[in-house]
Scaffold this active site. Structure first.
Site, PDB file in Angstrom:
ATOM      1  N   LYS A 163     -38.347 -63.468  18.585  1.00 40.44           N
ATOM      2  CA  LYS A 163     -39.214 -63.178  18.149  1.00 40.44           C
ATOM      3  C   LYS A 163     -39.956 -63.422  18.675  1.00 40.44           C
ATOM      4  O   LYS A 163     -39.986 -64.906  20.030  1.00 40.44           O
ATOM      5  CB  LYS A 163     -39.879 -63.719  16.966  1.00 40.44           C
ATOM      6  CG  LYS A 163     -39.377 -62.217  16.303  1.00 40.44           C
ATOM      7  CD  LYS A 163     -40.108 -61.114  15.730  1.00 40.44           C
ATOM      8  CE  LYS A 163     -39.171 -60.105  14.574  1.00 40.44           C
ATOM      9  NZ  LYS A 163     -39.558 -58.885  14.107  1.00 40.44           N
ATOM     10  N   ASP A 188     -37.953 -59.518  20.616  1.00 39.67           N
ATOM     11  CA  ASP A 188     -39.008 -58.761  20.066  1.00 39.67           C
ATOM     12  C   ASP A 188     -40.328 -58.878  19.923  1.00 39.67           C
ATOM     13  O   ASP A 188     -40.317 -60.356  19.992  1.00 39.67           O
ATOM     14  CB  ASP A 188     -38.663 -58.218  18.416  1.00 39.67           C
ATOM     15  CG  ASP A 188     -39.000 -57.752  17.645  1.00 39.67           C
ATOM     16  OD1 ASP A 188     -39.736 -56.810  18.029  1.00 39.67           O
ATOM     17  OD2 ASP A 188     -39.151 -57.791  16.306  1.00 39.67           O
ATOM     18  N   ASP A 238     -39.145 -49.306  18.142  1.00 37.76           N
ATOM     19  CA  ASP A 238     -39.660 -49.664  16.880  1.00 37.76           C
ATOM     20  C   ASP A 238     -41.068 -48.883  15.818  1.00 37.76           C
ATOM     21  O   ASP A 238     -40.191 -47.703  15.291  1.00 37.76           O
ATOM     22  CB  ASP A 238     -39.456 -51.365  16.471  1.00 37.76           C
ATOM     23  CG  ASP A 238     -40.364 -51.516  15.009  1.00 37.76           C
ATOM     24  OD1 ASP A 238     -39.118 -50.488  14.108  1.00 37.76           O
ATOM     25  OD2 ASP A 238     -39.247 -52.899  14.635  1.00 37.76           O
ATOM     26  N   LYS A 262     -35.403 -47.414  11.273  1.00 33.50           N
ATOM     27  CA  LYS A 262     -35.693 -48.405   9.590  1.00 33.50           C
ATOM     28  C   LYS A 262     -35.418 -47.214   9.103  1.00 33.50           C
ATOM     29  O   LYS A 262     -36.495 -45.814   9.502  1.00 33.50           O
ATOM     30  CB  LYS A 262     -36.636 -49.113   9.429  1.00 33.50           C
ATOM     31  CG  LYS A 262     -36.182 -49.855  11.150  1.00 33.50           C
ATOM     32  CD  LYS A 262     -37.612 -50.931  10.839  1.00 33.50           C
ATOM     33  CE  LYS A 262     -37.388 -52.254  11.490  1.00 33.50           C
ATOM     34  NZ  LYS A 262     -37.815 -53.387  12.250  1.00 33.50           N
TER      35      LYS A 262
END
Length: 368
Positions: A163, A188, A238, A262
């Site tokens: 992250k 990310d 995402d 997802k």
């Protein structure tokens, strides 16, 4: 599908260690386990993966409960279905709320696969007996990050996601690269940057990253296309991809070269499979993202990641990554970097009823 009852279990469990991003810190995970039972007593399970607060998307556990109780379950009561694919069309009358839809739709898929005596993975077109596993580093110091990476590599994880944000990127990644020059690594950003940060993001090309995930706004596609043209590192989208149409448009304008899929973010397996197939036909790599899930959602992710287009290790870690004890049995294990895809009916895992009761907050039952 002769459904008799639908049960909603709101549960909460503490994480073994805090999950930290620039958007906040998660110490306790609340979620919804959805159980669908047919007239023969066969049970299917899904999981509502919205968080308690709207930091990742606008959905929360409370809004998902509202949608399930007042709209989605009543739709199934009024309009019986024969196949879980029909749920996607039925739920189109309700805008957005993909995590609520997905929780119920995946429970229907598990029920249907069990009724057919087939594994969910095989039913949706899975081709793998085992899937490669990656893991997320979400902490606020380099020392903690290096310690976590050391442990995860000992466990066999094949890809590390870090992250980042504008105040924690180049130095952070540089320190990791010095220690692990050949580590398969991605970053990310969870929408932490803007186009004003192009030069800062271009500097990250130095680290030979697999990808930078969602650097710009959570609902943007256009500016990601501008940024991708300036970067060597592939952009992965995402949060921007909440439907098949989002994926199609992003690929057409080269807003990304990788997509994180997802199930909860796009509303269920039916939509996910459409996205997978579109990307697979065009050579766009996809991988399965994680939501700090309990075991039910993790089991659905394992089935999904067995599809042929999932060529990058996903965020499908062992149950022990987050929980002292999960709500499924057996728990998910990573062995030499891989998770075995169950070949039993449905998701291939059972519910740990004792654990479910221990972490239960509320329960509601609906007759269909």
């Amino acid at each position: 599908m002769d459904i008799a009852t639908i049960e909603l279990f709101v549960i909460s469990m503490p994480l073994k260690s805090p999950f930290v991003t620039h958007l906040g810190e998660v110490r306790e995970r609340e979620g919804i386990i959805i159980k669908v039972t047919d007239k023969d007593g066969v049970e299917g399970f899904g999981e509502g993966v919205a968080f308690s607060t709207p930091w990742y998307t606008e959905e929360t556990v409370r809004t998902s409960l509202h949608m399930l109780e007042d709209f989605l379950i009543p739709l199934l009561q009024k309009h019986p279905i024969n196949h879980p694919e029909e749920a996607a069309g039925l739920f189109q009358s309700i805008r957005r709320n993909p995590m609520a839809k997905s929780g119920l739709e995946t429970a229907l898929w598990d029920l249907y696969a069990k009724g057919q005596g087939q594994s969910l993975a095989k039913m949706i077109g899975g081709t793998r007996d085992a899937i490669s596993s990656g893991v997320v580093i979400a902490t606020d110091t380099i020392t903690k990050a290096l310690k976590q990476i050391e442990g995860y590599l000992e466990d066999g994880y094949q890809r590390i996601k870090v992250k980042i944000n504008p105040s924690q990127d180049y130095e952070f990644l540089s320190a990791i690269r010095r220690h692990y020059p050949n580590l398969p690594m991605m970053a990310d950003a969870n929408s932490a940057y803007t186009l004003k940060d192009i030069e800062q993001l271009k500097a990250l090309d130095d680290f030979n990253l697999l990808m930078i995930e969602q650097p710009l706004a959570h609902d943007d596609i256009i500016e990601h296309a501008i940024l991708q043209e300036k970067l060597v590192t592939p952009i992965c989208l995402d949060e921007s991809i909440v439907s098949f149409e989002d994926a199609r448009k992003a690929i057409e304008i080269d807003a990304c070269r990788v997509i994180n899929i997802k199930i909860g973010r796009v509303g269920g397996l039916h939509e996910v499979i459409k996205i997978h197939d579109y990307c697979y036909e065009r050579g766009i790599p996809v991988w399965c993202g994680g939501m700090i899930e309990f075991g039910v959602s993790r089991a659905h992710n394992i089935a999904l990641a067995s599809l042929p287009g999932f060529t990058i290790p996903g965020d499908i870690s062992a149950s022990s990554r987050f929980w002292d004890e999960d709500i499924i049995t057996p728990e998910v294990k990573v062995e030499k970097g891989f998770v075995t895809v169950p070949d039993g009916p449905g998701i291939g895992y059972d519910i740990n009823e004792k654990r479910l009761q221990q972490v239960l907050l509320t329960k509601k039952t609906f007759t269909i």
